[in-house]
Structure formats: structure tokens, C-alpha cells
Design a protein around this motif. Structure first.
Motif, short mmCIF file in Angstrom:
data_model
loop_
_atom_site.label_atom_id
_atom_site.label_comp_id
_atom_site.label_asym_id
_atom_site.label_seq_id
_atom_site.Cartn_x
_atom_site.Cartn_y
_atom_site.Cartn_z
N THR A 271 -3.66 3.83 2.69
CA THR A 271 -2.54 3.41 1.61
C THR A 271 -1.15 3.27 2.39
OG1 THR A 271 -3.52 4.77 -0.16
CG2 THR A 271 -1.51 4.11 -0.26
N GLY A 272 -0.96 4.15 3.10
CA GLY A 272 0.36 4.22 4.02
C GLY A 272 0.35 5.31 5.12
N SER A 273 1.44 5.69 5.31
CA SER A 273 1.86 6.91 6.19
C SER A 273 2.64 7.66 5.71
CB SER A 273 1.80 6.48 7.72
OG SER A 273 3.36 5.71 7.74
N THR A 274 2.85 8.87 6.23
CA THR A 274 3.79 9.94 5.99
C THR A 274 4.11 10.97 7.15
OG1 THR A 274 4.64 11.46 4.30
CG2 THR A 274 2.39 11.79 5.04
N VAL B 79 5.29 8.38 0.45
CA VAL B 79 4.53 7.25 0.94
C VAL B 79 5.30 6.30 1.76
CG1 VAL B 79 2.77 5.45 0.64
CG2 VAL B 79 2.52 7.42 -0.73
N LYS B 80 5.12 6.06 3.10
CA LYS B 80 5.67 5.03 3.60
C LYS B 80 4.72 3.96 4.01
CE LYS B 80 9.45 7.57 4.50
NZ LYS B 80 10.74 6.84 3.91
N VAL C 44 -4.96 8.32 3.02
CA VAL C 44 -6.39 7.58 2.59
C VAL C 44 -6.52 7.12 1.25
CG1 VAL C 44 -8.85 8.22 2.35
CG2 VAL C 44 -7.60 9.36 4.03
N ASN C 45 -7.00 5.91 1.02
CA ASN C 45 -7.04 5.44 -0.41
C ASN C 45 -8.27 5.68 -0.64
OD1 ASN C 45 -7.49 3.72 -2.65
ND2 ASN C 45 -6.29 2.25 -1.80
N SER D 107 -5.49 -0.26 -8.74
CA SER D 107 -5.69 0.64 -7.53
C SER D 107 -4.34 0.68 -6.51
CB SER D 107 -6.66 0.11 -6.84
OG SER D 107 -8.05 0.11 -7.67
N LYS D 108 -3.80 -0.35 -6.55
CA LYS D 108 -2.69 -0.57 -5.65
C LYS D 108 -1.40 0.46 -5.92
CE LYS D 108 -3.26 -5.47 -4.49
NZ LYS D 108 -2.56 -6.78 -4.65
N ILE D 109 -1.39 0.83 -7.50
CA ILE D 109 -0.37 1.82 -7.73
C ILE D 109 -1.21 3.30 -7.87
CG2 ILE D 109 1.26 0.40 -8.78
CD1 ILE D 109 -0.09 0.61 -11.56
N ASN D 110 -2.37 3.34 -7.07
CA ASN D 110 -2.95 4.60 -7.31
C ASN D 110 -3.45 5.00 -8.52
OD1 ASN D 110 -2.19 4.97 -4.37
ND2 ASN D 110 -0.40 6.03 -4.88
#
Length: 761
Positions: free
Chosen positions: A736-739, A722-723, A750-751, A599-602
Motif C-alpha cells: 500500500t505504501g511506506s511509513t 501512510v506515505k 502490506v495490502n 480496496s484502494k481506500i482500505n
């Protein structure tokens, strides 16, 4: 070996040989300039940059493809260069002359080699590639000249005194021999020693020993192992030459050298006598490879286990004694001993004779693949720059729209839009090119698995085989590094839990040997990896009972679950069907970590299983983590991005079709009942909006079930970078992060897998 396999192996050999010859040719002029600069080498002066590294790379490459003449000459030149670095010898004209003669000899060998590997000059005998070496006399003379030049350049007493006086008038030769002075050279050789030897070991244990385990008479595999071990031994000699004899690592490396040399002697005996590589030799070799890997990694910390050295050395020597006591090859030997190769003619050809100064065939040179080596950090930096360019290109469309609507400048807006489209095309080409450079074959991970299967088969007494498919499928290097451990765990589970014992398989009418298939393929810009076995499968009812017994779910919850939901309970922390804890499995701390890591690597993982027929686990992975496409949505005043990889579709759902059951909202979608939730509720940013007749929803999937997430607005698709969030923000579930958008707005990514988990709870 079939003719087809022989031709394929031959083509692979040609690619490798051409790769080395191209690299050597490209570096030739630099090497020549570096040698000429040696004439300027005076008191305390450093060697020209990369001279030692270039010679070392030529030595390792020539050893790999079997050109022992070049290997030996390079080894002697390395000794000369080390002596120069330590001021043990001085530069004289005859030394430079002989080094340049080596370059002439090397150039002729390259020219001839390029001719030999063209179609007109190549021949195959006994499934081996043979090349011709026409410069035997020159080689012998050159080696003698280099040794004489070395002896004549040794520092005598007077020169040593002059040298000592010339270094700031106070320093002495001990300073030049100190660790500080040799530190740069030592570190470079240390790094090269570790990298190259680990590559050799990986090939031996993940490919060659596996081949010998299934075919003990594979002479080609024995030859390749011998060449790799011989290269390792040569690397040890180079490393020892730059170390202080009183260092801990020097003493340990000498013991290590003895072990490698003894193992090489064992390989020579097996090769020359034509013995089969029986299972006990394979077991011993795996043990040796584990030891060698452990030792090479221990160099970093300089902590060595002398007891382990003695143990492994004793086992190799005992095997040598056992084989030496045999007067004839074993009865099982199927292939005669390979043709012996002398020290001066290790490779042969039935090709045409050529003069002493061959001219390189221009057509051969043009056919060589153009390639260069690039540091991984540079590629990562380029990828980051491309990522920033993607953000910048999105700004053009925003500016174009603003010029047209806010400032009523349609003409300028059109021009900006055209420039944006042009930049967009360029950035897409750059992105695709850089991403292709980062792509590597899954073969690098797949090759570890035969060893895993073999070890489990031996520890459990089961019979099983591993079939690899799609090894040339490419995926981003970052993902490859993170998927390795989950794959190993899943393969171990299939072997331990999935494949039945031989007796049980025979009673079921199956073959006694279990079959596990590991395959990879591309589909819809995604990579899929499947682990499929023909074992006993997963019984959903047994899973339910075990989960209830462990109090992971209640009886009522279990009764409501579908077959897929029950099977997916194996991903719960602490769940295990094993009756007892073994070295392989049974602790219940595996599959939940596998799912989390994927899941961490989508990525997503799903399971299909039929009792007594087998199980198939499928991993879905993105091609790259650097750049993705997503759907922009709005909820109130907030903007979010959903990655497209997890989106099934977007729909409008009538409010009248939403129903409550046990505190959860459900709706019908094409005959399927799916859960529904409001994104504003999940992130606690607002209330449910049920005033509208229709609601905008994003249908997400976790690989086996679909869910609906209600949002206020569905906007456009867009590429994003992805930042990652840092600090406490990195622990926020569901993000997950921001952009950055084109207008400079920061939005959260969103994850979807986390959202589905929230809804399940």
C-alpha cells in the motif's frame, strides 16, 4: 407534515439562521473599517480587501433565509462597488455616509433578528417560520439615498479627463476597464458563482424534487426551489456586471439568464395558482437542473451549446403556456395557494412590538454556535503536521528503551518515557480534533441516490422506493469523495438486476413496489454502508454456469467453490448476468472496478443473498485514511506492517497441521479449513521455514473468507502514517505504501486484500 417533523424542520431552520447571523456579526467590524477606507479611494486605487466578497456573502445568505430587504440593498451596493472598481464613479462624502447608514440599518436588523429567533418570539404558521421586519420606512429611504448618491458620484467629463491624466500621465480609462484590471474581481465572482449555484442545484435535484415526486402538493418544497432559483438569477446579474459584453461567456450567460428567468416564472405561476407539481413538471425540472449544472461547469472551458439552450427554453415556455391556459387549479390540488407575500413584508411574526433601535438580547447572542470557515487546504496541511507528530512521538519510546538497555541509564530512560507519554496524550487529542474537523456526513453522498432510483424506475418501468438510514453517520471527506461512484453503481445494480418487474413480484406474493435500503452506521471504529434490496436475490448456481460459459473459471474450479465464493465471482472483470446490454448495465465492467476502488481506500465489500428474498451488499470502510493502526511483523531481515482493519487474529500454527492439496497449503483452525502462505514466498524474499514446530501466523480476511500468512516474528501494534510510493514502486502489488518507525527505519505497509488475491491464484 406531522407535528414532530414540523418541529424538526423548525430546529434545522433555526440552526441555519443562527449560523448566518453569527457569521455576519463576526464580520461586521471588518466591513465597517473597509467602508471607511473607501474615503481614501483615489485614482487607480484598489478597493479594500474582501469588501465586495463580504457584501456578496451577506446578499447570498440573506436571500437564502428569505430577507429580501437586505438582499436588495446588498445588490445595489455591489453595483456601486463595481462602478468604483471600474472608476465609473468617484467617492464622495454622501456616498460613504449612506454606506454607513446601511451598516446601521443592517446592525439593527441583526439585533432584531437575534431577538426574533429566541424562543419567546418565534411562531410557526402553516409549517413555515415567520419573522418580523420592523424597519420598512428606513429601508425604502435608504434605497433611495443610495441611488441618489450613486447618480451624484458619476464621473463627469472634467473628472474623467482628470482621471485619465492622473494615471501615469499616459494611461487612459480603457486600461481600468480591461480584463487585466478586472481579472481578480472577475475570477472571484466566477468561483463564487460556480460553488454557490452547484450547491443550490444539488439540494434541488437530490432533495426537493424527490419530495415533490412523492408528494406533488408539497408547497414548502416549491417555495424552497423558487428561493434557490431566485438566488441563482441574482448571481447571474452580478457575474454579468463584471464581464465584457463582447465576450463569448457574456453572450452565453445572457441566454442562460433568460432560461433561468423563464423557469422562475413557471415556479411563480405554480406557487401563486396553487397547482400541484405533477410528474411532468418534475421531469422538466430535472431536465432543467441537468442543463444548469452542465452550463455552470462549461464556464470553466467557455464552450457552450446554443442548440441545447433553445431546446430547454422551448420546453419551459410550452409548459408555461399549458399552465396559463388553465383558469383554475387542477382537480388534484390538495393544499390551497400559499399566502402571498408582498415585496416589503415577506416575513411576519405574532411577536411583541419593539422600538426602532432594539438592543440585542445578550442571552440570545451567547446561544449562537461559535464557528468559523476554514480553507480545506489548511485542514489538510494540519493533518499532515499531526501525522509527522505521530512519527515523532513513537521515537520517545525507542530512545527510552535505548537509554536503558544500551547505556544503562534507567533514571533518564524513565524521564524520557514520561515526557513521551505526555507528548502522546497531546498528539492524540490533536489528532482526534483535526480528524473530527475533516469528518462529514454520508448524507452528502446518500442524497444523490433518490435521483438515480427515479431515473431507473422510469427507464425500466419498475416501481421501487429508496429508504435512507443513518445519513448523519460521519466519515473522512477523502473517503466520501472516493466512495460516491462505487455506491452509485451498486445502487443501479440493485435497481436493475435485483428488483423484479411488477408482474413478477406479484406472482411471487410480493408487493409490486420494490424496496432498496441504503444505510450507514459505525461499529468498532469502522464505518459500514449497506445496500439491501427485497428483490430476486443471487442464484449461486446461475453465477457458476455463467462464469463457466464465459470461460472465467473451469467446471472443476466451479464445483469446488462454496456458495460465498460463487457469489463473489460477480467481481470478476467482464462478468455480467444481464441478458442484454442496456443504458443501465450489462457490459460487465462495473463490479470489479467497484471492488478495486473500495480496496484502494482500505475498504472491503461482502455480499449476502437468498433467492427470491433479496441481496445485501456491505462495505466496510476506515474512518480516515490519514492515520491507521497496524501490527509490525518481521520476515528475515525485513519489517512490514499489517493494517489492523484486515486482521482477524494472530495465532501459532503447528507445522504438523499444515497439509498440501492441489499445490496449495491448507490448515485447520477451529474446525475451519483455511489457506496458508508464507509472506517470504509471496514477496520472493526467502524460502518456507518448516523446521520449527510452531509457526507465527496472521489471520487475514477479505470480508467473506479467512487466510493465514506466516511470518517470522509478531511484534507490537503501532499507529502509522501512510506515505504513498511513487513511480514504478507505486505499481508493486501487495504493498500500500511506506511509513517510518520511531527509530527512523522505513517499513513497507502490506495490502492484505492483494495478498488474498495472490493466494486465490
Amino acid at each position: 407534515m406531522t407535528q414532530n417533523n414540523t418541529q424538526n424542520k423548525f430546529r434545522e431552520d433555526m440552526i441555519i439562521v443562527k449560523m448566518f447571523t453569527k457569521e455576519w456579526t463576526d464580520n461586521f467590524s471588518d466591513l465597517e473599517k473597509a467602508i471607511l477606507k473607501l474615503e481614501l479611494h483615489t485614482k487607480g486605487m484598489e478597493l479594500p480587501n474582501n469588501l465586495f466578497n463580504n457584501i456578496h456573502h451577506i446578499k447570498c445568505g440573506s436571500s437564502f433565509i428569505g430577507l429580501s430587504s437586505i438582499t436588495q440593498l446588498c445588490y445595489e451596493i455591489e453595483i456601486i462597488l463595481i462602478a468604483l472598481e471600474n472608476n465609473a464613479i468617484i467617492v464622495k462624502t454622501e456616498l460613504i455616509d449612506n454606506l454607513l447608514l446601511f451598516l446601521d440599518f443592517f446592525r439593527n436588523c441583526l439585533d432584531r433578528l437575534n431577538e426574533i429567533i429566541s424562543d419567546d418570539y418565534v411562531t410557526i404558521e402553516d409549517n413555515k417560520l415567520f419573522l418580523e421586519r420592523p424597519y420598512e420606512t428606513q429601508e425604502i429611504q435608504l434605497r433611495q439615498n443610495l441611488k441618489l448618491a450613486f447618480e451624484n458620484c458619476l464621473v463627469n467629463d472634467d473628472e474623467e479627463n482628470d482621471l485619465q491624466e492622473g494615471i501615469d500621465g499616459e494611461e487612459n480609462l480603457d486600461v481600468l476597464l480591461s480584463e487585466e484590471f478586472k481579472g481578480g474581481l472577475t475570477e472571484g465572482i466566477k468561483e463564487q458563482f460556480q460553488i454557490e449555484n452547484l450547491e443550490h442545484i444539488e439540494k434541488i435535484e437530490n432533495e426537493l424534487l424527490i419530495r415533490l415526486d412523492s408528494n406533488s402538493a408539497d408547497r414548502e418544497a416549491v417555495d424552497e426551489i423558487f428561493r434557490a432559483i431566485h438566488s441563482i438569477k441574482g448571481g447571474i446579474g452580478i457575474y454579468l456586471a463584471v464581464l465584457n459584453p463582447h465576450d463569448t461567456i457574456y453572450v452565453a450567460l445572457k441566454r442562460f439568464s433568460e432560461i433561468v428567468h423563464t423557469y422562475e416564472s413557471l415556479l411563480v405561476l405554480i406557487r401563486d395558482k396553487g397547482y400541484n407539481f405533477e410528474n411532468k413538471l418534475v421531469d422538466l425540472s430535472f431536465f432543467v437542473m441537468d442543463y444548469v449544472k452542465s452550463f455552470i461547469r462549461s464556464i470553466e472551458f467557455e464552450i457552450f451549446d446554443n442548440r441545447e439552450d433553445k431546446k430547454i427554453l422551448a420546453q419551459i415556455k410550452q409548459q408555461l403556456i399549458d399552465l396559463q391556459s388553465m383558469n383554475i387549479p387542477g382537480e388534484n390540488t390538495q393544499i390551497p395557494s400559499p399566502r402571498k407575500v408582498s415585496n416589503t413584508k415577506e416575513v411576519y411574526s405574532k411577536s411583541k412590538q419593539t422600538p426602532n433601535n432594539p438592543i440585542q438580547n445578550s442571552s440570545t447572542q451567547s446561544s449562537i454556535t461559535q464557528s468559523i470557515r476554514v480553507n480545506q487546504d489548511k485542514i489538510d496541511k494540519m493533518m499532515n503536521m499531526i501525522s509527522e507528530l505521530l512519527i515523532a512521538k513513537n521515537s520517545f519510546m525507542h530512545i527510552s528503551s535505548k537509554l536503558s538497555t544500551d547505556y544503562n541509564l534507567p533514571q533518564i530512560s524513565k524521564e524520557v518515557k514520561e515526557v513521551g507519554a505526555y507528548v502522546n496524550r497531546i498528539s492524540d487529542d490533536l489528532q482526534n480534533t483535526i480528524m473530527s474537523i475533516r469528518m462529514i456526513e454520508v448524507k452528502t453522498v446518500f442524497q444523490k441516490m433518490p435521483r438515480v432510483i427515479r431515473d431507473i424506475a422510469q427507464s425500466t418501468g419498475k416501481k421501487m422506493e429508496l429508504v435512507l438510514q443513518g445519513e448523519h453517520t460521519e466519515i473522512d471527506k477523502t473517503i466520501i469523495e472516493q466512495i460516491s461512484d462505487p455506491l452509485v453503481h451498486m445502487i443501479r445494480n440493485s435497481a436493475d438486476h435485483g428488483i423484479e418487474p411488477c408482474e413478477e413480484r406479484l406472482l411471487k406474493g410480493k408487493s409490486e413496489k420494490g424496496r432498496i435500503t441504503l444505510r450507514a452506521y459505525n461499529k468498532n471504529k469502522l464505518v459500514y454502508i449497506e445496500i439491501e434490496d427485497d428483490g430476486k436475490g443471487i442464484d449461486a448456481e446461475s453465477i457458476k454456469n455463467k462464469a463457466i460459459e464465459k470461460k472465467l473459471i473451469s467446471q472443476a474450479e466451479g464445483d469446488k467453490m462454496s456458495k460465498n465464493q460463487l457469489i463473489n465471482l460477480i467481481f470478476l472483470p467482464g462478468f455480467s448476468m444481464a441478458k442484454e446490454i442496456t443504458e443501465v448495465s450489462g457490459r460487465g465492467v462495473g463490479m470489479d472496478i467497484v471492488k478495486n476502488n473500495i480496496s484502494k481506500i482500505n475498504g472491503k465489500i461482502s455480499i449476502e443473498s437468498e433467492v427470491d428474498k433479496g441481496t445485501k451488499m456491505t462495505i466496510q470502510l476506515p474512518l480516515s485514511l490519514a492515520v491507521s493502526r497496524g501490527l509490525i511483523v518481521e520476515v528475515g531481515q525485513d519489517t512490514y506492517i499489517f493494517p489492523l482493519d484486515n486482521i482477524v487474529e494472530t495465532v501459532k500454527i503447528k507445522t504438523a497441521n499444515i497439509h498440501n492439496f492441489n499445490g496449495k497449503c491448507l490448515t485447520h483452525l477451529r474446525g475451519e479449513v483455511i489457506g496458508i502462505e508464507w509472506l517470504s514466498q509471496i514477496f520472493s524474499t526467502g524460502e518456507k521455514n518448516k523446521d520449527k514446530e510452531e509457526l507465527n501466523a496472521v489471520i487475514l480476511t477479505n470480508g467473506h473468507e479467512n487466510y493465514a500468512i506466516v511470518v517470522d516474528k509478531l511484534k507490537n501494534e503501532q499507529e502509522f502514517v501512510v506515505k504513498p510510493l511513487e513511480g514504478h514502486l507505486a505499481t508493486i502489488p501487495g504493498i500500500t505504501g511506506s511509513t517510518l518507525l520511531g527509530n527512523g527505519q522505513v517499513v513497507l505497509i502490506v495490502n492484505p486484500i492483494d495478498l488474498v488475491h495472490f493466494m486465490d491464484n
